[in-house]
Design an enzyme around this catalytic site. Structure first.
Site, PDB file in Angstrom:
ATOM      1  N   GLU A   1      36.787  15.802   3.449  1.00 11.93           N
ATOM      2  CA  GLU A   1      37.906  15.892   2.515  1.00 11.93           C
ATOM      3  C   GLU A   1      37.500  15.475   1.102  1.00 11.93           C
ATOM      4  O   GLU A   1      38.064  15.944   0.112  1.00 11.93           O
ATOM      5  CB  GLU A   1      39.067  15.018   3.005  1.00 11.93           C
TER       6      GLU A   1
ATOM      7  N   HIS B   1      22.057  15.743  25.366  1.00  7.52           N
ATOM      8  CA  HIS B   1      22.051  16.733  26.439  1.00  7.52           C
ATOM      9  C   HIS B   1      22.935  17.932  26.107  1.00  7.52           C
ATOM     10  O   HIS B   1      23.250  18.727  27.006  1.00  7.52           O
ATOM     11  CB  HIS B   1      22.497  16.072  27.745  1.00  7.52           C
TER      12      HIS B   1
ATOM     13  N   LYS C   1      49.982  21.585   3.573  1.00  8.12           N
ATOM     14  CA  LYS C   1      51.218  20.823   3.744  1.00  8.12           C
ATOM     15  C   LYS C   1      52.412  21.612   3.203  1.00  8.12           C
ATOM     16  O   LYS C   1      53.475  21.658   3.822  1.00  8.12           O
ATOM     17  CB  LYS C   1      51.118  19.483   3.019  1.00  8.12           C
TER      18      LYS C   1
END
Length: 430
Positions: free
Chosen positions: A271, A292, A403
């Site tokens: 951000e 792994h 938003k």
């Protein structure tokens, strides 16, 4: 905290010692700008003053009326939850008070969590600077209703962490709820060492003063040379490698208690630095588990990655029992911690053998001081990277766009961003 950048030199991509000298000159200039921003309490830069400005006594006073609950439920999203979650997870072995975080609006997960909590012995901390964050307020309304349905007086078990204005501040004033103020000039993702990140830990009876002391140690290490400041050195090396093609930074702690730290770092890094078509994408990994899975890509895939390996120098260990099983006798007499350290060093060597850049970060221990130092150092590293890249580190325009679009779709106002949703291109395959 100690930083080892040896495996970032000479690889592909990689830096040279001459490059470090050039970066060091720029770090000195950037440090002066950062110090001026701190001195003036400028937006964003003020976050680097938190070890000196946060009032732990006020935090403890705000949560004191709640005593020692069975659980703490933090309702927030992004920086309003991740810092607190990182501290709580790192120090979880030092408390019997459970910590839970409602940081998403998945209805099934929310219902499952609320069903599992002893609501009559759970303290709720609602965190939102603006007091209007849709996800946070929606979740809080759900929590409040669940408490009402369970016959629990939510006003006796709720406190808020918010700004001077907004719905949460009005709620606190109306119901006389205990409250803490979100510090001015501190973006959420930089607020771990503040009321935002420390209130949950205080409710759990954890050593928040130690967290701040660790952050103070990292703050005191800031200087005008990367050779004297691990935090600035990390930011500068990451920037230098990104400029040479390492556009992914895999944060890989070798401690389960630091798994949330990698998630917190991902928001901080992405951000703050993902702007103007530049930035370094954070990836989350956990050692030794992801040796792994992801290590194959990091060692043999595209040469566009930096791997950051983090470990504590000290940790409690469990002995591995002796065995006469064929091929396993070498394990007997050592510990699980010894094995984890061997895995850590083997990963470093594996990457270095292929010329893949990697950096080692070590803290003394995963304790209050260690996590405070680590959090602050990564925040300072982020600011340094942003200065070197010429970015507006403390803004988040892409987040604000989303938003507005979501709010418009839910009928919360007329926003052009919401109208853009209708223009989505579809190409459906069933």
């Amino acid at each position: 905290m100690e930083l080892d950048i040896g495996n970032a030199l000479g690889g592909s991509p990689g830096l040279t010692e001459d490059t470090l000298e050039h970066l060091d000159e720029r770090v000195g200039i950037a440090h002066e700008r950062i110090e001026q921003g701190r001195a003036d309490d400028e937006h964003g830069y003020a976050a680097l003053n938190l070890p000196e400005t946060v009032d732990t006594d006020a935090i403890r006073a705000a949560v004191e009326p709640f005593g020692t609950p069975a659980a703490v439920l933090t309702v927030g999203i992004g920086g309003s939850a991740l810092g607190a979650a990182t501290i709580s997870a790192a120090l979880a072995d030092q408390t019997d008070v459970e910590a839970h975080f409602l940081d998403n609006v998945d209805p099934e997960d929310t219902a499952e969590l609320l069903d599992s909590l002893p609501l009559d012995d759970t303290v709720v901390n609602v965190v939102s600077r603006s007091g209007t964050t849709a996800e946070t307020l929606s979740n809080f309304l759900v929590v409040r209703e669940a408490m009402d349905d369970a016959g629990v007086d939510w006003t006796e078990q709720t406190f808020v962490t918010t700004g001077d204005d907004g719905n949460l501040r009005n709620l606190a004033d109306t119901h006389d709820l205990p409250s803490l103020k979100v510090p001015e000039g501190v973006p959420g993702r930089f607020s771990a060492i503040s009321t935002v990140g420390l209130a949950c830990a205080a409710l759990q009876g954890l050593d928040i003063e130690g967290v701040v002391a660790g952050a103070q140690t990292a703050m005191d290490d800031l200087s005008g040379s990367l050779y004297d400041s691990p935090a600035y050195a990390y930011g500068a090396v990451c920037y230098g490698l990104a400029e040479r093609g390492a556009l992914t930074n895999a944060m890989m702690p070798y401690a389960e208690s630091l798994e949330y730290f990698a998630e917190w770092f991902a928001q901080l890094w992405a951000e703050s630095l993902g702007k103007e078509q530049v930035g370094q994408t954070p990836a989350r990994a956990l050692g030794a588990t992801d040796q792994h899975s992801q290590l194959q890509l990091y060692r043999a895939g595209p040469r566009d990655k930096l791997v950051t390996l983090v470990r504590p120098r000290e940790r409690e260990d469990i002995d591995i029992p002796e065995t006469d099983l064929e091929g396993l006798s070498y394990l007997g007499g050592s510990g699980l911690g010894d094995l984890l350290d061997a895995e850590f060093e083997a990963t470093e060597a594996s990457l270095a053998a292929e010329g893949r850049p990697n950096v080692r970060i070590e803290i003394d221990a995963v304790d209050a001081e260690g996590i405070g130092e680590l959090l602050y150092a990564m925040e300072a590293a982020t600011v340094m990277y942003g200065e070197l890249a010429g970015l507006s580190t403390f803004t988040q325009p892409a987040v604000e766009w989303g938003k507005k679009a979501a709010r418009g779709l839910l009928g919360g106002g007329d926003f052009a961003e919401a109208e853009a949703v209708a223009d989505k291109r579809t190409f459906t395959i069933e």
